[in-house]
Design a protein around this motif. Structure first.
Motif, PDB file in Angstrom:
ATOM      1  N   ASP A 336       0.775  -1.289   0.038  1.00 31.50           N
ATOM      2  CA  ASP A 336       0.052  -0.138  -0.096  1.00 31.50           C
ATOM      3  C   ASP A 336       0.806   1.097  -0.104  1.00 31.50           C
ATOM      4  O   ASP A 336       1.454   1.649   0.957  1.00 31.50           O
ATOM      5  CB  ASP A 336      -1.025  -0.028   1.168  1.00 31.50           C
ATOM      6  N   ARG A 337       0.981   1.952  -1.115  1.00 33.76           N
ATOM      7  CA  ARG A 337       1.829   3.079  -1.295  1.00 33.76           C
ATOM      8  C   ARG A 337       1.268   4.511  -0.558  1.00 33.76           C
ATOM      9  O   ARG A 337       1.904   5.280  -0.326  1.00 33.76           O
ATOM     10  CB  ARG A 337       2.117   3.522  -2.905  1.00 33.76           C
ATOM     11  N   GLU A 338       0.402   3.985  -0.191  1.00 30.37           N
ATOM     12  CA  GLU A 338      -0.694   5.456   0.731  1.00 30.37           C
ATOM     13  C   GLU A 338       0.018   5.341   2.297  1.00 30.37           C
ATOM     14  O   GLU A 338      -0.113   6.328   2.728  1.00 30.37           O
ATOM     15  CB  GLU A 338      -2.076   5.397   0.681  1.00 30.37           C
ATOM     16  N   ARG A 339       0.318   4.174   2.645  1.00 26.98           N
ATOM     17  CA  ARG A 339       1.117   4.220   3.820  1.00 26.98           C
ATOM     18  C   ARG A 339       2.506   4.724   4.098  1.00 26.98           C
ATOM     19  O   ARG A 339       2.978   4.215   3.057  1.00 26.98           O
ATOM     20  CB  ARG A 339       0.922   2.591   4.443  1.00 26.98           C
ATOM     21  N   GLU A 340       2.682   5.455   4.858  1.00 26.28           N
ATOM     22  CA  GLU A 340       3.991   6.071   4.710  1.00 26.28           C
ATOM     23  C   GLU A 340       5.028   5.396   5.329  1.00 26.28           C
ATOM     24  O   GLU A 340       4.772   4.442   6.228  1.00 26.28           O
ATOM     25  CB  GLU A 340       3.661   7.391   5.996  1.00 26.28           C
ATOM     26  N   GLU A 341       6.054   5.280   4.611  1.00 26.44           N
ATOM     27  CA  GLU A 341       7.069   4.475   4.958  1.00 26.44           C
ATOM     28  C   GLU A 341       8.055   5.101   6.371  1.00 26.44           C
ATOM     29  O   GLU A 341       7.922   6.395   6.734  1.00 26.44           O
ATOM     30  CB  GLU A 341       8.344   4.250   3.809  1.00 26.44           C
ATOM     31  N   SER A 342       8.661   4.185   6.743  1.00 26.09           N
ATOM     32  CA  SER A 342       9.456   4.793   7.966  1.00 26.09           C
ATOM     33  C   SER A 342      10.559   5.401   7.384  1.00 26.09           C
ATOM     34  O   SER A 342      10.977   5.537   6.472  1.00 26.09           O
ATOM     35  CB  SER A 342       9.901   3.342   8.775  1.00 26.09           C
ATOM     36  N   LYS A 343      11.415   6.197   8.440  1.00 28.36           N
ATOM     37  CA  LYS A 343      12.392   7.404   8.088  1.00 28.36           C
ATOM     38  C   LYS A 343      13.525   6.460   7.361  1.00 28.36           C
ATOM     39  O   LYS A 343      14.189   6.781   6.633  1.00 28.36           O
ATOM     40  CB  LYS A 343      12.869   8.179   9.254  1.00 28.36           C
ATOM     41  N   GLU A 344      13.846   5.219   7.924  1.00 24.22           N
ATOM     42  CA  GLU A 344      14.985   4.533   7.662  1.00 24.22           C
ATOM     43  C   GLU A 344      14.803   3.889   6.044  1.00 24.22           C
ATOM     44  O   GLU A 344      15.505   3.733   5.206  1.00 24.22           O
ATOM     45  CB  GLU A 344      15.376   3.342   8.340  1.00 24.22           C
ATOM     46  N   ALA A 345      13.492   3.533   5.736  1.00 23.92           N
ATOM     47  CA  ALA A 345      13.111   3.114   4.154  1.00 23.92           C
ATOM     48  C   ALA A 345      13.143   4.505   3.432  1.00 23.92           C
ATOM     49  O   ALA A 345      13.499   4.269   2.247  1.00 23.92           O
ATOM     50  CB  ALA A 345      11.708   2.545   4.475  1.00 23.92           C
ATOM     51  N   GLN A 346      12.651   5.547   3.831  1.00 23.67           N
ATOM     52  CA  GLN A 346      12.885   6.454   2.926  1.00 23.67           C
ATOM     53  C   GLN A 346      14.282   7.086   2.874  1.00 23.67           C
ATOM     54  O   GLN A 346      14.671   7.421   1.788  1.00 23.67           O
ATOM     55  CB  GLN A 346      12.190   7.906   3.817  1.00 23.67           C
ATOM     56  N   PHE A 347      15.222   6.746   3.791  1.00 20.50           N
ATOM     57  CA  PHE A 347      16.526   7.187   3.693  1.00 20.50           C
ATOM     58  C   PHE A 347      17.018   6.139   2.631  1.00 20.50           C
ATOM     59  O   PHE A 347      17.870   6.567   1.650  1.00 20.50           O
ATOM     60  CB  PHE A 347      17.210   6.824   5.107  1.00 20.50           C
ATOM     61  N   TYR A 348      16.782   4.889   2.541  1.00 15.80           N
ATOM     62  CA  TYR A 348      17.465   3.888   1.564  1.00 15.80           C
ATOM     63  C   TYR A 348      16.137   3.759   0.742  1.00 15.80           C
ATOM     64  O   TYR A 348      15.767   2.371   0.586  1.00 15.80           O
ATOM     65  CB  TYR A 348      17.787   2.594   2.344  1.00 15.80           C
ATOM     66  N   ARG A 349      15.779   4.766  -0.142  1.00 16.80           N
ATOM     67  CA  ARG A 349      14.436   4.551  -0.821  1.00 16.80           C
ATOM     68  C   ARG A 349      14.548   3.446  -2.039  1.00 16.80           C
ATOM     69  O   ARG A 349      13.588   3.412  -2.713  1.00 16.80           O
ATOM     70  CB  ARG A 349      13.902   5.942  -1.251  1.00 16.80           C
ATOM     71  N   ILE A 350      15.590   2.918  -2.506  1.00 20.87           N
ATOM     72  CA  ILE A 350      15.717   2.257  -3.488  1.00 20.87           C
ATOM     73  C   ILE A 350      15.585   0.826  -3.086  1.00 20.87           C
ATOM     74  O   ILE A 350      15.764  -0.523  -3.870  1.00 20.87           O
ATOM     75  CB  ILE A 350      16.997   2.388  -4.317  1.00 20.87           C
ATOM     76  N   GLY A 351      15.251   0.395  -1.910  1.00 17.24           N
ATOM     77  CA  GLY A 351      15.282  -0.918  -1.112  1.00 17.24           C
ATOM     78  C   GLY A 351      14.315  -1.727  -1.937  1.00 17.24           C
ATOM     79  O   GLY A 351      14.677  -2.919  -1.978  1.00 17.24           O
TER      80      GLY A 351
END
Length: 411
Positions: A336-351
């Motif tokens: 669900d792309r509407e759900r906000e990712e955690s800061k660490e996921a945003q930091f490594y956003r190519i995961g």
């Protein structure tokens, strides 16, 4: 082995970025493994700062580095890459122009947070300046420019070949550079996860367009990880290994959830998260210099041991004490792309991406023997990951205790 040594012992090398992660590994290999004839190291800032850096990152070789500086085998060159001719003293520059046979430009701003204008100033313009300077190098055999596999992170998931990709036809690199220098941005930036990745992509296009006759090797490492052997196991200065930075964040005792987006194709986070140890990156670079490769070369996990995003994210939870793991945020994978990712996921956003960085140019390198061979026989990646996590955990706990001490001191 003798052929590689014979080649490198005749080389005079100019290396930038020698105090960084990959640059420090190259310094070690060029001086202590391959024993080049002379090594010029471009140093920004006080020389004492560079020495202190090596004292910390290359402790086993620090005194040898000092000895080789005194003997003239290593020449520290004060300079500033934002200036014309890097601000190098005229006498030293003329000496470099007469003698240098190999250039390795490894210096870079690898910050994922730096603004576009800053990373273009740090990653694009110095490469172009050095390329222009190199036209006066009378003995130059190879110019190696370190880029990144994520320079092409604007592309969809799937294979990425060892070639220069373009954002428009005809290419608009010069117009993009002019736009950035005047406005600080460009319309293409939104297609990249970080300004850093775009700055490398722009640099590649400008280099090949402006200097078509340059004996250019463009090396594109994926995410660089700690060394498996050289200069020593776990070598990797703080901040030089993105996944290690990610692990340190995941190990914080924050509680809650760590939410990661996954794709429909890989809902269980079973896509490959591409990382390769820094000493293997250095080996690939130096091998291709030796055999005379020109063009683009990838250094990716296909030359090591590919592992999934899920595998990487599970490691901190497996190898920290159970009581501590319970304090860490719980991993959650969602589509669900509407759900906000955690800061660490945003930091490594190519995961959650699934690129396949092709390594066709390096297939035949497995036949090479000697000090730059691909020997990972006996290397156990699971044991390596355990040691990596425990080393990082020790640092996280120490920082956590220091934070508590600072709070108590204010009471």
């Amino acid at each position: 082995m003798a052929e590689i040594h014979e080649f490198y012992t005749k080389q005079v090398v100019l290396l930038t970025g020698g105090t960084g992660g990959l640059g420090g590994c190259l310094l070690y290999k060029l001086q202590f493994v391959l024993k080049v004839q002379k090594l010029y190291l471009l140093i920004r800032g006080p020389l004492s700062k560079a020495l202190e850096r090596w004292r910390h990152t290359l402790p086993n070789n620090f005194h040898e580095i000092q000895d080789r500086i005194k003997s003239g085998q290593i020449v520290l060159v004060p300079g500033d890459m934002t200036e014309s001719n890097f601000g190098i003293e005229k006498r030293v520059l003329e000496e470099i122009e007469r003698s240098v046979t190999l250039i390795i430009h490894a210096a870079a701003n690898i910050s994922f947070r730096a603004p576009l204008a800053k990373v273009v100033m740090d990653n694009c313009l110095p490469a172009l300046r050095l390329a222009e300077m190199s036209t006066k190098f009378t003995k130059l055999e190879k110019f190696t420019q370190v880029s990144t596999a994520f320079a092409n992170s604007f592309l969809p998931d799937g294979p990425i070949e060892e070639k220069v990709y373009y954002l428009a036809h005809p290419d608009t690199a010069e117009a993009e550079l002019d736009e950035i220098q005047h406005t600080g941005t460009t319309r293409y930036l939104q297609s990249f996860p970080w300004a850093y990745a775009y700055s490398k992509q722009l640099m590649e296009r400008l280099m090949v367009a402006r200097y078509p006759s340059l004996p250019l090797l463009l090396l594109r490492p994926s995410s660089i990880g700690p060394a498996i052997a050289q200069p020593y196991e776990m070598y990797g200065p703080q901040g030089s290994c993105p996944v290690s930075t990610l692990y340190s964040r995941l190990m914080r005792p924050t509680g809650g959830q760590s939410v990661w987006h996954t794709s429909a194709k890989y809902p269980g986070a079973n896509n490959i998260l591409d990382e390769i140890p820094v000493d293997l990156v250095a080996n690939i670079l130096l091998q291709h210099v030796y055999i005379g490769t020109r063009g683009v070369v990838h250094a990716s996990s296909s030359r090591y041991i590919p592992k999934t995003l899920k595998w990487f994210l599970e490691q901190p939870y497996k190898h920290v004490p159970v009581k501590w793991a319970k304090k860490m945020a719980t991993l959650i994978f969602v589509q669900d792309r509407e759900r906000e990712e955690s800061k660490e996921a945003q930091f490594y956003r190519i995961g959650s991406r699934a690129w396949d960085f092709r390594t066709t140019a390096s297939k035949h390198l497995e036949k090479l023997e000697g000090p730059l061979a691909f020997g990972i026989d006996g290397h156990n990646i699971d044991c390596f990951a355990k040691r990596r996590v425990r080393l990082l955990f020790k640092q996280v706990v120490e920082e956590d205790l220091q934070g508590h001490d600072r709070v108590l001191a204010k009471l």
